[in-house]
Design a protein around this motif. Structure first.
Motif, PDB file in Angstrom:
ATOM      1  N   VAL A 289       0.965  -1.122  -0.054  1.00  0.00           N
ATOM      2  CA  VAL A 289      -0.046  -0.092  -0.019  1.00  0.00           C
ATOM      3  C   VAL A 289       0.864   1.247  -0.025  1.00  0.00           C
ATOM      4  CG1 VAL A 289      -1.751   1.239   1.410  1.00  0.00           C
ATOM      5  CG2 VAL A 289      -2.031  -1.159   0.868  1.00  0.00           C
ATOM      6  N   ALA A 290       1.904   1.219   0.796  1.00  0.00           N
ATOM      7  CA  ALA A 290       2.782   2.533   0.801  1.00  0.00           C
ATOM      8  C   ALA A 290       3.338   2.464  -0.634  1.00  0.00           C
ATOM      9  CB  ALA A 290       3.931   2.123   1.697  1.00  0.00           C
ATOM     10  N   GLN A 291       3.958   1.535  -1.450  1.00  0.00           N
ATOM     11  CA  GLN A 291       4.213   1.653  -2.715  1.00  0.00           C
ATOM     12  C   GLN A 291       3.269   2.081  -3.593  1.00  0.00           C
ATOM     13  OE1 GLN A 291       4.691  -1.905  -4.989  1.00  0.00           O
ATOM     14  NE2 GLN A 291       6.763  -1.333  -5.491  1.00  0.00           N
ATOM     15  N   LYS A 292       1.992   1.943  -3.386  1.00  0.00           N
ATOM     16  CA  LYS A 292       0.897   2.550  -4.354  1.00  0.00           C
ATOM     17  C   LYS A 292       0.704   4.094  -4.186  1.00  0.00           C
ATOM     18  CE  LYS A 292      -3.945   2.294  -5.300  1.00  0.00           C
ATOM     19  NZ  LYS A 292      -3.638   3.581  -5.867  1.00  0.00           N
ATOM     20  N   ILE A 293       0.739   4.253  -2.612  1.00  0.00           N
ATOM     21  CA  ILE A 293       0.378   5.694  -2.401  1.00  0.00           C
ATOM     22  C   ILE A 293       1.527   6.799  -2.628  1.00  0.00           C
ATOM     23  CG2 ILE A 293       0.106   7.227  -0.161  1.00  0.00           C
ATOM     24  CD1 ILE A 293      -1.378   4.942   0.957  1.00  0.00           C
ATOM     25  N   SER A 294       2.724   6.393  -2.557  1.00  0.00           N
ATOM     26  CA  SER A 294       4.009   6.899  -2.816  1.00  0.00           C
ATOM     27  C   SER A 294       3.992   7.286  -4.311  1.00  0.00           C
ATOM     28  CB  SER A 294       5.415   6.339  -2.545  1.00  0.00           C
ATOM     29  OG  SER A 294       5.589   5.039  -3.345  1.00  0.00           O
ATOM     30  N   ASN A 295       3.649   6.273  -5.170  1.00  0.00           N
ATOM     31  CA  ASN A 295       3.455   6.672  -6.623  1.00  0.00           C
ATOM     32  C   ASN A 295       2.362   7.524  -7.064  1.00  0.00           C
ATOM     33  OD1 ASN A 295       5.418   4.805  -7.845  1.00  0.00           O
ATOM     34  ND2 ASN A 295       4.149   3.025  -7.579  1.00  0.00           N
ATOM     35  N   ASP A 296       1.185   7.242  -6.274  1.00  0.00           N
ATOM     36  CA  ASP A 296      -0.024   8.237  -6.374  1.00  0.00           C
ATOM     37  C   ASP A 296       0.157   9.613  -5.822  1.00  0.00           C
ATOM     38  OD1 ASP A 296      -1.366   6.010  -7.016  1.00  0.00           O
ATOM     39  OD2 ASP A 296      -2.888   5.992  -5.413  1.00  0.00           O
ATOM     40  N   LEU A 297       1.065   9.881  -5.117  1.00  0.00           N
ATOM     41  CA  LEU A 297       1.567  11.216  -4.734  1.00  0.00           C
ATOM     42  C   LEU A 297       2.810  11.671  -5.264  1.00  0.00           C
ATOM     43  CD1 LEU A 297       1.047  10.587  -0.609  1.00  0.00           C
ATOM     44  CD2 LEU A 297      -0.620  11.970  -2.071  1.00  0.00           C
ATOM     45  N   GLY A 298       3.125  11.023  -6.141  1.00  0.00           N
ATOM     46  CA  GLY A 298       4.611  11.420  -6.936  1.00  0.00           C
ATOM     47  C   GLY A 298       5.796  11.692  -6.303  1.00  0.00           C
ATOM     48  N   ILE A 299       5.747  10.913  -5.030  1.00  0.00           N
ATOM     49  CA  ILE A 299       7.065  10.931  -4.208  1.00  0.00           C
ATOM     50  C   ILE A 299       7.879   9.689  -4.406  1.00  0.00           C
ATOM     51  CG2 ILE A 299       6.235  12.448  -2.505  1.00  0.00           C
ATOM     52  CD1 ILE A 299       5.693  10.036  -0.758  1.00  0.00           C
ATOM     53  N   SER A 300       7.719   8.506  -5.235  1.00  0.00           N
ATOM     54  CA  SER A 300       8.250   7.637  -5.162  1.00  0.00           C
ATOM     55  C   SER A 300       9.688   7.511  -6.104  1.00  0.00           C
ATOM     56  CB  SER A 300       7.420   6.467  -5.902  1.00  0.00           C
ATOM     57  OG  SER A 300       7.139   6.876  -7.408  1.00  0.00           O
ATOM     58  N   GLU A 301       9.700   8.536  -7.118  1.00  0.00           N
ATOM     59  CA  GLU A 301      10.801   8.768  -7.809  1.00  0.00           C
ATOM     60  C   GLU A 301      12.026   9.316  -7.098  1.00  0.00           C
ATOM     61  OE1 GLU A 301      12.299  10.893 -11.807  1.00  0.00           O
ATOM     62  OE2 GLU A 301      10.447   9.771 -11.929  1.00  0.00           O
ATOM     63  N   ASN A 302      11.726  10.354  -6.161  1.00  0.00           N
ATOM     64  CA  ASN A 302      12.939  10.990  -5.168  1.00  0.00           C
ATOM     65  C   ASN A 302      13.115  10.280  -4.105  1.00  0.00           C
ATOM     66  OD1 ASN A 302      13.369  12.959  -7.255  1.00  0.00           O
ATOM     67  ND2 ASN A 302      11.771  14.283  -6.501  1.00  0.00           N
ATOM     68  N   GLY A 303      12.236   9.491  -3.568  1.00  0.00           N
ATOM     69  CA  GLY A 303      12.374   8.895  -2.189  1.00  0.00           C
ATOM     70  C   GLY A 303      11.330   9.383  -1.163  1.00  0.00           C
ATOM     71  N   PHE A 304      11.386   8.169  -0.263  1.00  0.00           N
ATOM     72  CA  PHE A 304      10.429   8.761   0.722  1.00  0.00           C
ATOM     73  C   PHE A 304      10.820   7.787   1.935  1.00  0.00           C
ATOM     74  CE2 PHE A 304       8.669   5.403  -1.857  1.00  0.00           C
ATOM     75  CZ  PHE A 304       8.355   4.421  -0.985  1.00  0.00           C
ATOM     76  N   ARG A 305      10.346   7.820   3.008  1.00  0.00           N
ATOM     77  CA  ARG A 305      10.541   7.299   4.482  1.00  0.00           C
ATOM     78  C   ARG A 305       9.578   6.525   4.946  1.00  0.00           C
ATOM     79  NH1 ARG A 305      14.206  10.382   8.221  1.00  0.00           N
ATOM     80  NH2 ARG A 305      15.920   9.491   6.875  1.00  0.00           N
ATOM     81  N   ILE A 306       9.455   5.410   5.299  1.00  0.00           N
ATOM     82  CA  ILE A 306       8.419   4.583   6.075  1.00  0.00           C
ATOM     83  C   ILE A 306       9.042   4.473   7.596  1.00  0.00           C
ATOM     84  CG2 ILE A 306       6.963   2.471   6.409  1.00  0.00           C
ATOM     85  CD1 ILE A 306       7.608   2.235   3.382  1.00  0.00           C
ATOM     86  N   VAL A 307       7.959   5.030   8.534  1.00  0.00           N
ATOM     87  CA  VAL A 307       8.462   4.915  10.057  1.00  0.00           C
ATOM     88  C   VAL A 307       7.484   4.238  10.693  1.00  0.00           C
ATOM     89  CG1 VAL A 307       9.065   6.250  11.960  1.00  0.00           C
ATOM     90  CG2 VAL A 307       9.726   6.916   9.719  1.00  0.00           C
ATOM     91  N   ASN A 308       7.917   3.374  11.786  1.00  0.00           N
ATOM     92  CA  ASN A 308       7.055   2.746  12.749  1.00  0.00           C
ATOM     93  C   ASN A 308       7.597   2.949  13.981  1.00  0.00           C
ATOM     94  OD1 ASN A 308       6.940   0.022  14.194  1.00  0.00           O
ATOM     95  ND2 ASN A 308       4.697   0.578  13.460  1.00  0.00           N
ATOM     96  N   ASN A 309       6.910   3.534  14.910  1.00  0.00           N
ATOM     97  CA  ASN A 309       7.324   3.726  16.045  1.00  0.00           C
ATOM     98  C   ASN A 309       6.919   2.691  17.057  1.00  0.00           C
ATOM     99  OD1 ASN A 309       8.651   6.441  15.563  1.00  0.00           O
ATOM    100  ND2 ASN A 309       6.574   7.449  15.590  1.00  0.00           N
TER     101      ASN A 309
END
Length: 113
Positions: A66-86
């Motif tokens: 789901v994170a992969q899909k959302i990052s693509n939808d938001l246009g942030i997948s190409e430049n990169g993003f972070r996934i955090v779980n506290n």
């Protein structure tokens, strides 16, 4: 049911979902720390990573899909993003329902906290 994320996932608190399926919901964080800050929350109440059972591990894989899909939808997948779980209070967990932060739209710094 005092868990705010359970209330959101069950529609008791109205939130605009960016994504929903039978396992998870995703919505914008009300206190964003990045231009794109999305919470991905399982509908099943699991307190933290430490409370995952064997049958829950496929759910964690689904969350990353789901994170992969959302990052693509938001246009942030190409430049990169972070996934955090506290995990736990010392780890920064403030809602005791496992969830993952998807952060993007700016350069992430290291160390994070």
């Amino acid at each position: 049911m005092d868990c705010i994320f359970c209330k959101i996932a069950n529609g008791l608190i109205k939130v605009d979902f960016l994504y929903e399926d039978d396992k998870v919901v995703a919505f914008r964080d009300i206190n964003p720390v990045a231009p794109q800050h999305v919470l991905i929350v399982p509908k099943k109440h699991i307190e933290s990573v430490m409370n995952l059972q064997e049958e829950d591990f496929s759910l964690v894989g689904h969350i990353f899909k789901v994170a992969q899909k959302i990052s693509n939808d938001l246009g942030i997948s190409e430049n990169g993003f972070r996934i955090v779980n506290n995990c736990g209070t010392a780890g920064g967990q403030t809602v005791m329902h496992i969830h993952f932060h998807l952060l993007g739209g700016r350069d992430m710094q290291w160390p994070p906290g």
